[in-house]
Motif scaffolding. Structure first.
Motif, PDB file in Angstrom:
ATOM      1  N   TYR A 254       0.833  -1.211   0.000  1.00 47.93           N
ATOM      2  CA  TYR A 254       0.000   0.000   0.000  1.00 47.93           C
ATOM      3  C   TYR A 254       0.863   1.255   0.000  1.00 47.93           C
ATOM      4  O   TYR A 254       0.579   2.214  -0.728  1.00 47.93           O
ATOM      5  N   GLU A 290      -2.671 -12.355   1.844  1.00 49.28           N
ATOM      6  CA  GLU A 290      -3.037 -11.519   2.994  1.00 49.28           C
ATOM      7  C   GLU A 290      -2.740 -10.051   2.718  1.00 49.28           C
ATOM      8  O   GLU A 290      -3.523  -9.161   3.079  1.00 49.28           O
ATOM      9  N   ARG A 293      -5.449  -8.656   0.554  1.00 49.71           N
ATOM     10  CA  ARG A 293      -6.691  -8.387   1.292  1.00 49.71           C
ATOM     11  C   ARG A 293      -6.626  -7.033   1.998  1.00 49.71           C
ATOM     12  O   ARG A 293      -7.569  -6.236   1.930  1.00 49.71           O
ATOM     13  N   ARG A 294      -5.505  -6.772   2.665  1.00 49.09           N
ATOM     14  CA  ARG A 294      -5.352  -5.489   3.356  1.00 49.09           C
ATOM     15  C   ARG A 294      -5.289  -4.330   2.364  1.00 49.09           C
ATOM     16  O   ARG A 294      -5.819  -3.240   2.632  1.00 49.09           O
ATOM     17  N   LYS A 296      -6.788  -4.127  -0.590  1.00 48.84           N
ATOM     18  CA  LYS A 296      -8.119  -3.839  -1.105  1.00 48.84           C
ATOM     19  C   LYS A 296      -8.986  -3.145  -0.068  1.00 48.84           C
ATOM     20  O   LYS A 296      -9.895  -2.375  -0.417  1.00 48.84           O
ATOM     21  N   GLU A 297      -8.731  -3.406   1.219  1.00 52.02           N
ATOM     22  CA  GLU A 297      -9.481  -2.712   2.266  1.00 52.02           C
ATOM     23  C   GLU A 297      -9.167  -1.223   2.274  1.00 52.02           C
ATOM     24  O   GLU A 297     -10.041  -0.387   2.536  1.00 52.02           O
ATOM     25  N   LYS A 298      -7.916  -0.890   1.969  1.00 52.27           N
ATOM     26  CA  LYS A 298      -7.492   0.520   1.999  1.00 52.27           C
ATOM     27  C   LYS A 298      -7.848   1.253   0.715  1.00 52.27           C
ATOM     28  O   LYS A 298      -8.083   2.466   0.733  1.00 52.27           O
ATOM     29  N   PRO A 300     -10.536   0.342  -1.833  1.00 55.01           N
ATOM     30  CA  PRO A 300     -11.591  -0.551  -2.349  1.00 55.01           C
ATOM     31  C   PRO A 300     -12.065  -0.196  -3.753  1.00 55.01           C
ATOM     32  O   PRO A 300     -12.631  -1.053  -4.441  1.00 55.01           O
TER      33      PRO A 300
END
Length: 425
Positions: A254, A290, A293-294, A296-298, A300
């Protein structure tokens, strides 16, 4: 060898000198003046050749001088104008004046031409100076000097897709897996030292992809190697941002995403608006799932394509997605704004009230200014009549009066360009 920035000297050809001549035919009494004008000097013209891909030739030839025009002759024969000097350059070449930093030309299409240095006009022969008060003048002009300047040439590759990202995220591996390009691939940073191009063939559609050297924090200010090649991103229609989603080097994917976009924006604000696709690479590594996943959370709202350039997992789907997006983007390379030719003047306009300045060099009065120095170069000082005309022109320009105001007296030395003479009150 890939060379994408050089500094060269260009000079337009000088105009030919005008001639002083008179008719001397047997049955033509008082034939009058018959000195022809000089020919125009050649221009230095850059022309795009799509067969070129680098500026390497300009590393070995850095001076380009166009030929001068022919001198005028007797019997009212004008000298021929010189041919232009044509210089071949690769598509994507931007030409910048080294002194003013002004963009002179941005050449992107095959066959496109631009005049980089204009040739000087030919000097007038004595036939042009004849009038009722002086029907037999012994006056002619030297040719006008050609325009000369130092220029910086920058090559910005014209590619449909540009691969950007941190070093060692897999850009070169991705390029080699979808094209016939063979970039150097190794397990250390900055393996790619120059941009690599490859053609992606999807059957009915194909596009050019460029693998650009890795960027790091501060690249827009000259940190690392990527700053040398950020200019190439400007020409791309679509940016593919390759991210090491496995974080093999211990970096956060990220943070990499934010930092690279920040560098692109700081280099050129327009790149923030350029369409971008995220390629989450190295998904074959266990830690990548993993991290993704993190990620895409930040972010989206960002469309992320999961790939592994090494195993070709998801690569074909990414290429088709790139092709679909390119079909919606205008197929026209971004070009620099070029100042109109009329605004790029070589000499000051004659209507300016102060076209010269006077300084002191010890006991010598130095008169400088483009207009007055051009006048000196175009005056044939070997001719008494021409020298007298030059003195009248200086008087009408206010040079004599200005010299007196600066303290010039009889016998003081005055210098204009390479000409030195004694001042006479």
């Amino acid at each position: 060898m890939f060379v994408d920035q050089v500094k060269v000297y260009v000079k337009g050809g000088d105009g030919g000198n005008g001639a002083v001549s008179f008719r001397r035919e047997k049955y033509v009494p008082l034939g009058g003046p018959a000195g022809g004008d000089g020919g125009k000097g050649g221009d230095v013209v850059f022309e795009v050749d799509e067969g070129l891909r680098t500026l390497v030739d300009f590393r070995y030839q850095r001076h380009f001088k166009a030929p001068r025009g022919e001198h005028g002759r007797n019997k009212s024969q004008h000298g021929a104008g010189a041919e232009d000097m044509i210089v071949r350059v690769p598509p994507g070449t931007t030409v910048i004046d080294d002194d003013t930093k002004e963009v002179i030309a941005d050449l992107v299409e095959h066959g496109q031409r631009a005049v980089i240095a204009k040739g000087g006009r030919g000097g007038r022969g004595n036939i042009r100076f004849a009038n009722s008060s002086n029907p037999a003048p012994h006056i002619s002009e030297n040719g006008e000097p050609g325009q000369e300047r130092y220029i910086v040439m920058e090559l910005k590759l014209i590619a449909d897709v540009g691969l950007v990202g941190y070093p060692s995220v897999g850009k070169s591996t991705l390029l080699s897996s979808v094209t016939a390009a063979k970039p150097k691939i190794a397990a250390y940073h900055f393996t790619t030292l120059t941009p690599n191009l490859g053609v992606v063939d999807l059957g009915e559609q194909s596009f050019v992809m460029a693998d650009l050297p890795g960027l790091i924090e501060g690249a827009h200010e000259g940190v690392g190697l990527g700053h040398q090649f950020l200019r190439h991103v400007e020409r791309t229609r679509l940016i593919v941002h390759v991210i090491d989603m496995a974080g093999v080097d211990g970096r956060d994917p990220y943070e990499d995403y934010l930092q690279i976009n920040r560098e692109l924006k700081l280099y050129n604000l327009k790149l923030e608006e350029r369409p971008q696709i995220i390629a989450a690479n190295k998904m074959d590594v266990p830690e990548a799932a993993e991290n993704l996943r993190r990620f895409k959370e930040k972010v989206p709202d960002v469309n992320v394509f999961e790939i592994s350039a090494a195993t070709r997992q998801g690569v074909q789907e990414l290429m088709y997605a790139i092709g679909d997006m390119l079909s919606t983007i205008p197929d026209k390379p971004t070009v620099e704004e070029v100042v109109e030719v009329e605004e790029r003047v070589v000499f000051r306009a004659e209507k300016e009230p102060e076209p010269f300045e006077i300084t002191r060099d010890n006991d010598v009065f130095v008169v400088s200014g483009e207009k007055i120095e051009k006048l000196v170069r175009m005056t044939n000082l070997n001719s008494y009549d021409a020298a007298q005309r030059f003195a009248r022109q200086m008087r009408s320009m206010g040079v004599d009066e200005a010299l007196r105001k600066h303290g010039a007296k009889d016998g003081d030395t005055v210098r204009i360009g390479k000409l030195e003479f004694d001042f006479v009150e």
